[in-house]
Each structure stands twice: as structure tokens, then as C-alpha cells.
Design a protein around this motif. Structure first.
Motif, short mmCIF file in Angstrom:
data_model
loop_
_atom_site.label_atom_id
_atom_site.label_comp_id
_atom_site.label_asym_id
_atom_site.label_seq_id
_atom_site.Cartn_x
_atom_site.Cartn_y
_atom_site.Cartn_z
N LYS A 178 0.84 -1.19 0.00
CA LYS A 178 0.00 0.00 0.00
C LYS A 178 0.88 1.24 0.00
O LYS A 178 1.81 1.34 0.80
N SER A 179 0.57 2.18 -0.89
CA SER A 179 1.35 3.42 -0.96
C SER A 179 0.46 4.61 -0.66
O SER A 179 -0.59 4.79 -1.28
N LYS A 180 0.89 5.42 0.27
CA LYS A 180 0.10 6.56 0.76
C LYS A 180 0.08 7.70 -0.25
O LYS A 180 -0.96 8.29 -0.51
N VAL A 181 1.23 8.05 -0.81
CA VAL A 181 1.35 9.21 -1.68
C VAL A 181 1.88 8.83 -3.06
O VAL A 181 1.29 9.16 -4.08
N LEU A 182 2.98 8.10 -3.08
CA LEU A 182 3.62 7.77 -4.35
C LEU A 182 2.82 6.71 -5.10
O LEU A 182 2.34 5.75 -4.49
N PRO A 183 2.68 6.86 -6.41
CA PRO A 183 1.89 5.88 -7.17
C PRO A 183 2.64 4.57 -7.37
O PRO A 183 3.86 4.56 -7.55
N PHE B 127 5.32 10.62 3.07
CA PHE B 127 5.26 9.70 1.94
C PHE B 127 4.70 8.33 2.31
O PHE B 127 4.29 7.58 1.43
N GLY B 128 4.70 8.00 3.58
CA GLY B 128 4.15 6.72 4.03
C GLY B 128 4.98 5.51 3.62
O GLY B 128 4.47 4.38 3.62
#
Length: 268
Positions: free
Chosen positions: A199-204, A255-256
Motif C-alpha cells: 500500500k502506498s500513501k502518496v507515491l503511485p 510519503f508513508g
């Protein structure tokens, strides 16, 4: 490096971005495509699929965690196909767990495939590139080779190794004034199944087709280093100017990144 009439070898060539880069190499006019993979059925299926595009396609079943298999298969390539002009070290594995949960075998396998194999394979084909004063070596590393991440310790170690080794060889080719480009690719997670559950918070999460196109273009342009989506300079600059606690806070809370592997399942 122009792909037209070149011989291209891709490891991990029958799945993920390896397969896509093989197709793109043929579409760009490479005369011979060599695919290495441990999946013999996948190799045969990919060869049949690519036969419609054109070009000579050769497949070799090889376990690149075994240096002896690498040496034997490389000799077969030289004898049966010829000199390799473009080498793409793409094959890799990941064990998504805390370091203390690893087995010794998992550590060994990860380092053999991700870090040692690219060196052994390049050692087989680089001398011919040097002799003909033409060639390209593209090493698919990872952004994990730039930024530490929980549940990726061994994977990160292997990719840090690839980055350090590959860029050193690039400098050696420049020092020797050889027309052999060596490039290091450092992508974020790619949606190929290898990192299922991430799972990515900000980056695709990167898409395989676009990512493969950027890599092939980087080879054509002889780009020295390519990180995506965050540029290499931004990561290194941030690490250089921010104190470690601040950098960690940004990576975790902005960025998570430090939580990306919490629900990792990987390819089944």
C-alpha cells in the motif's frame, strides 16, 4: 544505444517488466532476443507469443542463483547465438518479512539472485562488449536501494549492492574510455504481482508498460541513473540535508514509505 540489429539478453524475461522489455526490444528492431528465466513453460509461451513480432528469439532455462549455471548458459549463448550487445539484469525476488523472521536460505537466495547474479552475468558478457567497444548493461535495482524500509532489509541490502557495483562499473568504462554504457534503474513498487499487498500513501504504484518504456528509453539515451517516480537527486539531497529523525519522519508520515510493506503478500 540503438536497439536496431542488436542482440539483447534479458533475465527474468518471461514475466513482468522483463517480458514487456523483451517485446519492446523486438518492436525497436533488435535482431536477436535472448530470454533467461527459471520458468521453462513461461519461456516457451513467451517465445511463441513474440514470434509474431519478428526477430530471432532464443530461450534458456537457468537458475541464476547458481554461478555454475550462469557460466554454462553464458557459454551456450556465445556459441549458439553470438555476442550480446545489450544486457538487462532484471530478474529478482523479494521476501517481505522482518529480518529476524528470515531463514538463512532466504537470505542466501535473495543475495544470490538480486546482488550476485547481475555481477556474474555481466562478467560473462562485458568482456565482449569491451572488445567490440560497444554495448550496454542495464541493472534493474530498486528505490529500496536508496531508502531503508521495514520488512525489506535483505531486499534493500541486495539492491544497495547492485547500485554500488553497477555505478562503479560505469565509472570504470568511462575511465577506460570504452563505448559501453552502464545504467542503474531504481523504480518504486511496480504492479507486476511481485509486490502484491503493498500500500502506498502518496507515491503511485508504477504501471509495468510505462515503466518498461522509460527503462528502454533510458537505455537508448544511455542514462546513467534513473529513479522513479521520485528523482534520484531529490532522495539523495533529502538524505544529505535532513537529520535522520527528520528524514524518517518525512518518509513515514508524509510519503508513508515505512508502512508500505505492512500488508505485503507477494506473488502467489
Amino acid at each position: 544505444m540503438d536497439f536496431k540489429n542488436k542482440t539483447v539478453l534479458i533475465t527474468g524475461g518471461c514475466s513482468g517488466i522483463g517480458k514487456i522489455m523483451g517485446r519492446k526490444s523486438l518492436e525497436r528492431g533488435c535482431s536477436k532476443l535472448i530470454m533467461w528465466d527459471i520458468n521453462e513453460v513461461g519461456l516457451l509461451q513467451t517465445k511463441e507469443e513474440f514470434s509474431k513480432i519478428g526477430g530471432e528469439i532464443s530461450t534458456f532455462k537457468v537458475d541464476i542463483s547458481n554461478p555454475d549455471e550462469i557460466k554454462i548458459t553464458a557459454q551456450r549463448v556465445r556459441t549458439e547465438v553470438g555476442t550480446v550487445d545489450v544486457l538487462i539484469n532484471n530478474a529478482g525476488i523479494v521476501v517481505g518479512k522482518y529480518f529476524h523472521e528470515h531463514t538463512h536460505d532466504q537470505i542466501e537466495k535473495s543475495m544470490h539472485i538480486n546482488a550476485n547474479a547481475p555481477m556474474h552475468i555481466a562478467l560473462e558478457f562485458l568482456p565482449d562488449m569491451i572488445r567490440q567497444n560497444l554495448g550496454a548493461v542495464c541493472n534493474i535495482a530498486s528505490s529500496a536501494g536508496l531508502i531503508s524500509n521495514p520488512k525489506m532489509s535483505v531486499y534493500a541490502a541486495s539492491k544497495w549492492a547492485v547500485i554500488g557495483w553497477g555505478d562503479s562499473v560505469r565509472l570504470e568504462m568511462e575511465q577506460l574510455k570504452k563505448n559501453v554504457s552502464v545504467m542503474t534503474i531504481m523504480p518504486f513498487f511496480i504492479n507486476t504481482g511481485m509486490f502484491d499487498g503493498v500500500k502506498s500513501k502518496v507515491l503511485p504504484i508504477l504501471e509495468p508498460e510505462k515503466t518498461s518504456e522509460r527503462i528502454i528509453t533510458a537505455i537508448e539515451k544511455e542514462t546513467k541513473m534513473l529513479a522513479m517516480p521520485l528523482p534520484y537527486w531529490f532522495i539523495r539531497l533529502s538524505q544529505g540535508i535532513l537529520p535522520i529523525p527528520v528524514f524518517d519522519w518525512v518518509m513515514k508520515n508524509v510519503f508513508g514509505i515505512y508502512d508500505t510493506m505492512k500488508e505485503f503478500t507477494g506473488r502467489k
